[in-house]
Design a protein around this motif. Structure first.
Motif, PDB file in Angstrom:
ATOM      1  N   SER A  28      51.607  55.951  39.977  1.00 36.99           N
ATOM      2  CA  SER A  28      50.869  54.820  40.567  1.00 36.99           C
ATOM      3  C   SER A  28      49.372  54.967  40.342  1.00 36.99           C
ATOM      4  O   SER A  28      48.682  53.987  40.015  1.00 36.99           O
ATOM      5  CB  SER A  28      51.160  54.736  42.069  1.00 36.99           C
ATOM      6  OG  SER A  28      52.521  54.435  42.311  1.00 36.99           O
ATOM      7  N   ALA A  29      48.854  56.188  40.491  1.00 38.30           N
ATOM      8  CA  ALA A  29      47.417  56.425  40.282  1.00 38.30           C
ATOM      9  C   ALA A  29      47.031  56.187  38.834  1.00 38.30           C
ATOM     10  O   ALA A  29      45.982  55.585  38.535  1.00 38.30           O
ATOM     11  CB  ALA A  29      47.069  57.856  40.699  1.00 38.30           C
ATOM     12  N   VAL A  30      47.869  56.657  37.904  1.00 34.50           N
ATOM     13  CA  VAL A  30      47.588  56.475  36.480  1.00 34.50           C
ATOM     14  C   VAL A  30      47.613  54.992  36.118  1.00 34.50           C
ATOM     15  O   VAL A  30      46.762  54.510  35.356  1.00 34.50           O
ATOM     16  CB  VAL A  30      48.609  57.275  35.630  1.00 34.50           C
ATOM     17  CG1 VAL A  30      48.550  56.854  34.159  1.00 34.50           C
ATOM     18  CG2 VAL A  30      48.360  58.771  35.768  1.00 34.50           C
ATOM     19  N   MET A  31      48.562  54.265  36.663  1.00 31.39           N
ATOM     20  CA  MET A  31      48.632  52.828  36.407  1.00 31.39           C
ATOM     21  C   MET A  31      47.393  52.115  36.946  1.00 31.39           C
ATOM     22  O   MET A  31      46.881  51.181  36.327  1.00 31.39           O
ATOM     23  CB  MET A  31      49.889  52.242  37.051  1.00 31.39           C
ATOM     24  CG  MET A  31      51.202  52.658  36.403  1.00 31.39           C
ATOM     25  SD  MET A  31      51.412  52.052  34.713  1.00 31.39           S
ATOM     26  CE  MET A  31      51.439  50.278  34.966  1.00 31.39           C
ATOM     27  N   GLN A  32      46.912  52.570  38.078  1.00 31.93           N
ATOM     28  CA  GLN A  32      45.736  51.940  38.677  1.00 31.93           C
ATOM     29  C   GLN A  32      44.470  52.265  37.902  1.00 31.93           C
ATOM     30  O   GLN A  32      43.596  51.413  37.729  1.00 31.93           O
ATOM     31  CB  GLN A  32      45.580  52.392  40.129  1.00 31.93           C
ATOM     32  CG  GLN A  32      44.451  51.703  40.871  1.00 31.93           C
ATOM     33  CD  GLN A  32      44.437  52.065  42.356  1.00 31.93           C
ATOM     34  OE1 GLN A  32      45.420  52.598  42.877  1.00 31.93           O
ATOM     35  NE2 GLN A  32      43.342  51.781  43.024  1.00 31.93           N
ATOM     36  N   ASP A  33      44.375  53.504  37.384  1.00 31.41           N
ATOM     37  CA  ASP A  33      43.172  53.917  36.644  1.00 31.41           C
ATOM     38  C   ASP A  33      43.055  53.212  35.296  1.00 31.41           C
ATOM     39  O   ASP A  33      41.937  52.967  34.808  1.00 31.41           O
ATOM     40  CB  ASP A  33      43.185  55.428  36.420  1.00 31.41           C
ATOM     41  CG  ASP A  33      42.988  56.198  37.721  1.00 31.41           C
ATOM     42  OD1 ASP A  33      42.507  55.600  38.703  1.00 31.41           O
ATOM     43  OD2 ASP A  33      43.345  57.396  37.752  1.00 31.41           O
ATOM     44  N   HIS A  34      44.185  52.957  34.641  1.00 31.21           N
ATOM     45  CA  HIS A  34      44.219  52.232  33.359  1.00 31.21           C
ATOM     46  C   HIS A  34      43.532  52.973  32.216  1.00 31.21           C
ATOM     47  O   HIS A  34      43.210  52.354  31.199  1.00 31.21           O
ATOM     48  CB  HIS A  34      43.576  50.838  33.505  1.00 31.21           C
ATOM     49  CG  HIS A  34      44.529  49.806  34.012  1.00 31.21           C
ATOM     50  ND1 HIS A  34      44.171  48.495  34.223  1.00 31.21           N
ATOM     51  CD2 HIS A  34      45.836  49.883  34.370  1.00 31.21           C
ATOM     52  CE1 HIS A  34      45.200  47.813  34.682  1.00 31.21           C
ATOM     53  NE2 HIS A  34      46.228  48.639  34.773  1.00 31.21           N
ATOM     54  N   TYR A  35      43.308  54.262  32.322  1.00 29.08           N
ATOM     55  CA  TYR A  35      42.665  54.994  31.228  1.00 29.08           C
ATOM     56  C   TYR A  35      43.516  54.938  29.959  1.00 29.08           C
ATOM     57  O   TYR A  35      42.993  54.979  28.845  1.00 29.08           O
ATOM     58  CB  TYR A  35      42.439  56.457  31.614  1.00 29.08           C
ATOM     59  CG  TYR A  35      41.344  56.667  32.633  1.00 29.08           C
ATOM     60  CD1 TYR A  35      40.161  55.934  32.586  1.00 29.08           C
ATOM     61  CD2 TYR A  35      41.484  57.618  33.638  1.00 29.08           C
ATOM     62  CE1 TYR A  35      39.152  56.137  33.510  1.00 29.08           C
ATOM     63  CE2 TYR A  35      40.483  57.828  34.577  1.00 29.08           C
ATOM     64  CZ  TYR A  35      39.325  57.088  34.513  1.00 29.08           C
ATOM     65  OH  TYR A  35      38.326  57.286  35.446  1.00 29.08           O
ATOM     66  N   PHE A  36      44.827  54.864  30.108  1.00 28.05           N
ATOM     67  CA  PHE A  36      45.699  54.871  28.930  1.00 28.05           C
ATOM     68  C   PHE A  36      45.503  53.644  28.063  1.00 28.05           C
ATOM     69  O   PHE A  36      45.661  53.684  26.844  1.00 28.05           O
ATOM     70  CB  PHE A  36      47.176  55.000  29.349  1.00 28.05           C
ATOM     71  CG  PHE A  36      47.716  53.855  30.142  1.00 28.05           C
ATOM     72  CD1 PHE A  36      48.351  52.796  29.519  1.00 28.05           C
ATOM     73  CD2 PHE A  36      47.608  53.843  31.531  1.00 28.05           C
ATOM     74  CE1 PHE A  36      48.872  51.738  30.264  1.00 28.05           C
ATOM     75  CE2 PHE A  36      48.120  52.796  32.277  1.00 28.05           C
ATOM     76  CZ  PHE A  36      48.744  51.734  31.649  1.00 28.05           C
TER      77      PHE A  36
END
Length: 315
Positions: A28-36
């Motif tokens: 969830s955190a990675v999806m929110q950060d959108h760095y990818f």
């Protein structure tokens, strides 16, 4: 005893590193950060030493492959969680992975033990071990550990989005799989390489049946299946093991005469539509290494099935 080919092994998944609850939170955190989406997963590793960053990045390349293979094999995978998240947020998931998952003609080596290639589960295990080792270094702060975890999940999200190295995964994998067939119709039989292993003993559990060890050699044990496709009984044949080594092909067509249940074929006929499974044992030199193929007997077209790769035994 080392395994090659279709040896079922315990591939690790990302969830074994974090646990399911922490994994969901990290995704969830990675999806929110959108760095990818901007190819900036490395942002999570700011402040870590260049050596640690390099080790983690290299390890993430292998965990990306591991995740993709598990996904297209419909096995438990972090990519499956990202697939759900992408759909929920209206993001486009890697369509090539979806196509590969639905393509029954593509052989998936995600549950196999390959030696020294991009799809090696051994290398995947090493990559996950590197993740744990760097993360759990003495003095590592909790905040740093969390960012390391997010980095790996961010790298997996790249594959989900079809970005970075993940953008060419499908093409590379199709090329790999198309040249390595493990099942074929040969003569009257459907013949399959189930798995293989090699070592200094065969492991018959029968001291009278166990072949004697010779200095400088070991045994290659091929697990194979023969299904008779004809309307009457037919006789399969062992054939030969072929190893590509130092620019040459070595053909091992002499089978160890092991008189134990489950070994070799012994000129035995197989009734129509019946499958016989057997272990065929070849004696090979310790020095040999490389890609291994098997050419079943009674095979006028010379069809070869891929077994895997073998390491040299340096003692």
């Amino acid at each position: 005893m080392k395994r090659v080919g279709l040896a079922l092994s315990a591939l690790v998944a990302c969830s074994t590193v974090l646990g399911k609850a922490n994994e969901d939170e990290t995704i969830s955190a990675v999806m929110q950060d959108h760095y990818f989406l901007s190819l900036n997963c490395i942002t999570y590793l700011k402040g870590l030493s260049p050596v640690d960053q390099s080790r983690l990045y290299d390890a993430s390349m292998m965990t990306q492959v591991n995740g993709a293979l598990r996904f297209i094999a419909s096995r438990d995978s972090v990519l499956e969680d990202f697939h759900k998240q992408f759909r929920a947020k209206g993001l486009k998931f890697n369509t090539d992975l979806i196509k590969l998952r639905g393509d029954n003609s593509v052989h998936v080596p995600s549950i196999e033990s390959y030696y020294d290639d991009e799809y090696s589960d051994e290398k995947a295990n090493t990559a996950f071990a590197t993740w744990r080792e760097v993360k759990n270094q003495a003095g590592r702060k909790a905040e740093e550990k969390e960012r390391i975890n997010k980095f790996f999940y961010c790298q997996t999200a790249l594959v989900a989005a079809g970005l970075g190295p993940g953008a060419t995964f499908g093409e590379r994998f199709r090329s790999f799989a198309s040249t390595r067939t493990k099942t074929a119709n040969i003569g009257y039989f459907s013949v399959t390489v189930d798995r293989a292993q090699y070592g200094r003993t065969v492991g018959t559990s029968n001291r009278y049946a166990e072949p004697k060890a010779w200095e400088g050699s070991r045994f290659f044990i091929l697990h194979a299946s023969f299904k008779n496709l004809d309307t009457e009984s037919r006789m399969p044949a062992e054939g030969s093991l072929i190893v590509s080594y130092n620019g040459k092909e070595y053909d091992f067509d002499s089978v160890e005469p092991i008189s134990a249940e489950g070994y070799n074929l012994w000129f035995r006929k197989v009734n129509p539509l019946v499958t016989v499974k057997t272990k065929i044992v070849y004696r090979i030199p310790n020095e040999i290494e490389g890609e291994v193929y098997w050419k079943p007997g009674r095979n006028p077209d010379g069809i070869r099935l891929w077994v895997g790769r073998i390491e040299a035994d340096h003692g």
